[in-house]
Scaffold this motif. Structure first.
Motif, PDB file in Angstrom:
ATOM      1  N   ARG A   6      34.612  44.791  29.202  1.00 57.10           N
ATOM      2  CA  ARG A   6      34.231  45.996  29.953  1.00 57.10           C
ATOM      3  C   ARG A   6      33.169  45.681  31.004  1.00 57.10           C
ATOM      4  O   ARG A   6      32.258  44.919  30.762  1.00 57.10           O
ATOM      5  CB  ARG A   6      33.736  47.095  29.003  1.00 57.10           C
ATOM      6  CG  ARG A   6      34.867  47.752  28.246  1.00 57.10           C
ATOM      7  CD  ARG A   6      34.426  48.968  27.466  1.00 57.10           C
ATOM      8  NE  ARG A   6      35.567  49.586  26.804  1.00 57.10           N
ATOM      9  CZ  ARG A   6      36.319  50.521  27.345  1.00 57.10           C
ATOM     10  NH1 ARG A   6      36.037  50.967  28.565  1.00 57.10           N
ATOM     11  NH2 ARG A   6      37.347  51.026  26.701  1.00 57.10           N
ATOM     12  N   GLY A   7      33.352  46.286  32.164  1.00 54.20           N
ATOM     13  CA  GLY A   7      32.433  46.053  33.264  1.00 54.20           C
ATOM     14  C   GLY A   7      32.841  44.910  34.169  1.00 54.20           C
ATOM     15  O   GLY A   7      32.124  44.579  35.119  1.00 54.20           O
ATOM     16  N   VAL A  46      39.469  46.101  29.979  1.00 59.38           N
ATOM     17  CA  VAL A  46      38.261  46.261  30.801  1.00 59.38           C
ATOM     18  C   VAL A  46      37.838  47.722  30.915  1.00 59.38           C
ATOM     19  O   VAL A  46      36.753  48.016  31.414  1.00 59.38           O
ATOM     20  CB  VAL A  46      38.452  45.660  32.212  1.00 59.38           C
ATOM     21  CG1 VAL A  46      38.814  44.190  32.131  1.00 59.38           C
ATOM     22  CG2 VAL A  46      39.491  46.420  33.018  1.00 59.38           C
ATOM     23  N   GLY A  47      38.717  48.646  30.464  1.00 57.94           N
ATOM     24  CA  GLY A  47      38.384  50.057  30.538  1.00 57.94           C
ATOM     25  C   GLY A  47      38.433  50.611  31.937  1.00 57.94           C
ATOM     26  O   GLY A  47      37.655  51.497  32.307  1.00 57.94           O
ATOM     27  N   HIS A  48      39.331  50.075  32.754  1.00 52.04           N
ATOM     28  CA  HIS A  48      39.451  50.475  34.160  1.00 52.04           C
ATOM     29  C   HIS A  48      40.928  50.619  34.480  1.00 52.04           C
ATOM     30  O   HIS A  48      41.710  49.696  34.249  1.00 52.04           O
ATOM     31  CB  HIS A  48      38.814  49.414  35.049  1.00 52.04           C
ATOM     32  CG  HIS A  48      38.593  49.847  36.468  1.00 52.04           C
ATOM     33  ND1 HIS A  48      39.617  50.260  37.285  1.00 52.04           N
ATOM     34  CD2 HIS A  48      37.458  49.906  37.227  1.00 52.04           C
ATOM     35  CE1 HIS A  48      39.131  50.559  38.481  1.00 52.04           C
ATOM     36  NE2 HIS A  48      37.815  50.374  38.463  1.00 52.04           N
ATOM     37  N   THR A  49      41.324  51.756  35.015  1.00 49.48           N
ATOM     38  CA  THR A  49      42.749  52.024  35.199  1.00 49.48           C
ATOM     39  C   THR A  49      43.377  51.234  36.333  1.00 49.48           C
ATOM     40  O   THR A  49      44.599  51.094  36.378  1.00 49.48           O
ATOM     41  CB  THR A  49      42.996  53.526  35.462  1.00 49.48           C
ATOM     42  OG1 THR A  49      42.252  53.927  36.626  1.00 49.48           O
ATOM     43  CG2 THR A  49      42.563  54.358  34.267  1.00 49.48           C
ATOM     44  N   ARG A  50      42.559  50.713  37.266  1.00 57.45           N
ATOM     45  CA  ARG A  50      43.154  50.051  38.418  1.00 57.45           C
ATOM     46  C   ARG A  50      42.544  48.689  38.722  1.00 57.45           C
ATOM     47  O   ARG A  50      42.702  48.184  39.831  1.00 57.45           O
ATOM     48  CB  ARG A  50      43.007  50.935  39.674  1.00 57.45           C
ATOM     49  CG  ARG A  50      43.747  52.238  39.624  1.00 57.45           C
ATOM     50  CD  ARG A  50      45.216  52.065  39.882  1.00 57.45           C
ATOM     51  NE  ARG A  50      45.496  51.580  41.231  1.00 57.45           N
ATOM     52  CZ  ARG A  50      46.712  51.331  41.694  1.00 57.45           C
ATOM     53  NH1 ARG A  50      47.755  51.511  40.927  1.00 57.45           N
ATOM     54  NH2 ARG A  50      46.881  50.893  42.929  1.00 57.45           N
ATOM     55  N   LYS A  71      29.101  39.208  30.868  1.00 55.12           N
ATOM     56  CA  LYS A  71      28.397  38.247  30.019  1.00 55.12           C
ATOM     57  C   LYS A  71      28.438  36.824  30.574  1.00 55.12           C
ATOM     58  O   LYS A  71      27.889  35.903  29.973  1.00 55.12           O
ATOM     59  CB  LYS A  71      28.988  38.263  28.608  1.00 55.12           C
ATOM     60  CG  LYS A  71      28.775  39.575  27.871  1.00 55.12           C
ATOM     61  CD  LYS A  71      29.283  39.482  26.456  1.00 55.12           C
ATOM     62  CE  LYS A  71      29.010  40.768  25.694  1.00 55.12           C
ATOM     63  NZ  LYS A  71      29.453  40.676  24.285  1.00 55.12           N
ATOM     64  N   GLY A  72      29.096  36.644  31.699  1.00 56.03           N
ATOM     65  CA  GLY A  72      29.258  35.317  32.267  1.00 56.03           C
ATOM     66  C   GLY A  72      30.685  34.846  32.123  1.00 56.03           C
ATOM     67  O   GLY A  72      31.387  35.220  31.190  1.00 56.03           O
ATOM     68  N   GLY A  73      31.115  34.029  33.070  1.00 54.55           N
ATOM     69  CA  GLY A  73      32.486  33.558  33.035  1.00 54.55           C
ATOM     70  C   GLY A  73      33.428  34.518  33.732  1.00 54.55           C
ATOM     71  O   GLY A  73      33.004  35.507  34.353  1.00 54.55           O
ATOM     72  N   PHE A  74      34.724  34.223  33.602  1.00 53.33           N
ATOM     73  CA  PHE A  74      35.718  34.967  34.360  1.00 53.33           C
ATOM     74  C   PHE A  74      36.964  35.261  33.528  1.00 53.33           C
ATOM     75  O   PHE A  74      37.383  34.458  32.693  1.00 53.33           O
ATOM     76  CB  PHE A  74      36.154  34.168  35.598  1.00 53.33           C
ATOM     77  CG  PHE A  74      35.035  33.874  36.549  1.00 53.33           C
ATOM     78  CD1 PHE A  74      34.726  34.753  37.572  1.00 53.33           C
ATOM     79  CD2 PHE A  74      34.275  32.723  36.405  1.00 53.33           C
ATOM     80  CE1 PHE A  74      33.675  34.487  38.443  1.00 53.33           C
ATOM     81  CE2 PHE A  74      33.229  32.441  37.273  1.00 53.33           C
ATOM     82  CZ  PHE A  74      32.930  33.336  38.291  1.00 53.33           C
ATOM     83  N   LEU A  75      37.561  36.411  33.795  1.00 52.13           N
ATOM     84  CA  LEU A  75      38.918  36.724  33.367  1.00 52.13           C
ATOM     85  C   LEU A  75      39.812  36.336  34.545  1.00 52.13           C
ATOM     86  O   LEU A  75      39.580  36.782  35.666  1.00 52.13           O
ATOM     87  CB  LEU A  75      39.043  38.209  33.038  1.00 52.13           C
ATOM     88  CG  LEU A  75      40.360  38.744  32.489  1.00 52.13           C
ATOM     89  CD1 LEU A  75      40.124  40.124  31.859  1.00 52.13           C
ATOM     90  CD2 LEU A  75      41.449  38.870  33.550  1.00 52.13           C
ATOM     91  N   VAL A  76      40.820  35.507  34.304  1.00 54.21           N
ATOM     92  CA  VAL A  76      41.674  35.012  35.374  1.00 54.21           C
ATOM     93  C   VAL A  76      43.101  35.508  35.146  1.00 54.21           C
ATOM     94  O   VAL A  76      43.748  35.145  34.160  1.00 54.21           O
ATOM     95  CB  VAL A  76      41.649  33.469  35.438  1.00 54.21           C
ATOM     96  CG1 VAL A  76      42.514  32.971  36.588  1.00 54.21           C
ATOM     97  CG2 VAL A  76      40.212  32.973  35.606  1.00 54.21           C
ATOM     98  N   ASP A  77      43.567  36.359  36.056  1.00 54.00           N
ATOM     99  CA  ASP A  77      44.886  36.979  35.962  1.00 54.00           C
ATOM    100  C   ASP A  77      45.886  36.125  36.743  1.00 54.00           C
ATOM    101  O   ASP A  77      45.834  36.055  37.969  1.00 54.00           O
ATOM    102  CB  ASP A  77      44.807  38.400  36.533  1.00 54.00           C
ATOM    103  CG  ASP A  77      46.118  39.159  36.428  1.00 54.00           C
ATOM    104  OD1 ASP A  77      47.020  38.701  35.699  1.00 54.00           O
ATOM    105  OD2 ASP A  77      46.237  40.203  37.095  1.00 54.00           O
ATOM    106  N   LEU A  78      46.798  35.467  36.022  1.00 59.20           N
ATOM    107  CA  LEU A  78      47.788  34.597  36.650  1.00 59.20           C
ATOM    108  C   LEU A  78      49.013  35.397  37.089  1.00 59.20           C
ATOM    109  O   LEU A  78      49.323  36.435  36.509  1.00 59.20           O
ATOM    110  CB  LEU A  78      48.216  33.499  35.679  1.00 59.20           C
ATOM    111  CG  LEU A  78      47.112  32.580  35.163  1.00 59.20           C
ATOM    112  CD1 LEU A  78      47.687  31.558  34.189  1.00 59.20           C
ATOM    113  CD2 LEU A  78      46.412  31.880  36.314  1.00 59.20           C
ATOM    114  N   PRO A  79      49.754  34.922  38.108  1.00 58.45           N
ATOM    115  CA  PRO A  79      50.959  35.635  38.556  1.00 58.45           C
ATOM    116  C   PRO A  79      51.968  35.781  37.423  1.00 58.45           C
ATOM    117  O   PRO A  79      52.168  34.866  36.625  1.00 58.45           O
ATOM    118  CB  PRO A  79      51.511  34.729  39.666  1.00 58.45           C
ATOM    119  CG  PRO A  79      50.356  33.919  40.127  1.00 58.45           C
ATOM    120  CD  PRO A  79      49.487  33.722  38.919  1.00 58.45           C
TER     121      PRO A  79
END
Length: 211
Positions: A6-7, A46-50, A71-79
């Motif tokens: 989240r965030g 993530v609690g976000h609709t878009r 909190k640090g780091g990344f979420l990486v969305d792959l194709p």
């Protein structure tokens, strides 16, 4: 336990391997077949609709999208992979981008693999699993759209997928997930949070590195 996802905020989009940003923190990748519910799962977490674009037309996500975690780091969305109506040359480019990222990205600490619970373990899913399993990094499988199955079918599918993946090297975990019902979120957090914690030192910087 406070939320890991989240965030999260958008950071950068990448179209080719040379465009990947310098590694400034651990990365948790999300991958899945087109229309398996990956974008919906990310938005739910993530609690976000878009935050991650949900398209009625599979195959629209053509980039690697980075989202910075609080909190640090990344979420990486792959194709998304496997949509037949995308031109062959585009599909090949996506496959090359995804494969290279999964095999060569040192800052990648784990993979969340999205599968439609009604159609798990397709040939394309196995391709993804084979690309990643050689890295020795943990993989967590989300069986999405679980709300569309009966309870008995959910249990059977979960057991079948766990058994099929049980012989793979490294840590492989599987769970049911529903973006519609918002079920399975806590389980994802419980499994994935240690990946991030183990890669960050107490100051929140990558181990041995600087921001």
């Amino acid at each position: 336990m406070s939320s890991l996802f989240r965030g999260a905020e958008f950071h950068i989009s990448v179209a080719k391997p040379s465009g990947l940003p310098p590694a400034t923190g651990p990365e948790i990748a999300f991958a899945g077949r087109s229309n398996a519910g990956k974008s919906s799962a990310i938005n739910t977490l993530v609690g976000h609709t878009r935050l991650a674009f949900v398209s009625k037309t599979p195959g629209r996500t053509q980039l690697i999208n980075y989202f910075r975690l609080v909190k640090g780091g990344f979420l990486v969305d792959l194709p998304g992979y496997g949509y037949a109506q995308v031109p062959v040359e585009v599909r090949r480019a996506w496959a090359g981008l995804i494969e290279r990222y999964l095999k060569e990205r040192d800052s990648l600490v784990g993979l969340v693999l999205i599968m439609d619970a009604r159609h798990p373990l397709t040939e394309l899913d196995w391709n993804m699993i084979e690309w990643f399993s050689g890295t020795g990094k943990p993989m967590h499988v989300l069986l999405t759209k679980a709300d569309k199955l009966t309870r008995s079918a959910q249990a059977q599918t979960l057991a079948t997928v766990r058994k099929a993946l049980g012989e793979l090297p490294g840590e492989v975990t599987v769970q049911l997930f529903s973006s519609l019902k918002k079920t399975g979120v806590d389980e994802v957090e419980k499994v994935v949070s240690p990946w991030l914690r183990s890669a960050l030192d107490p100051t929140g910087l990558p181990e041995g590195g600087v921001a």
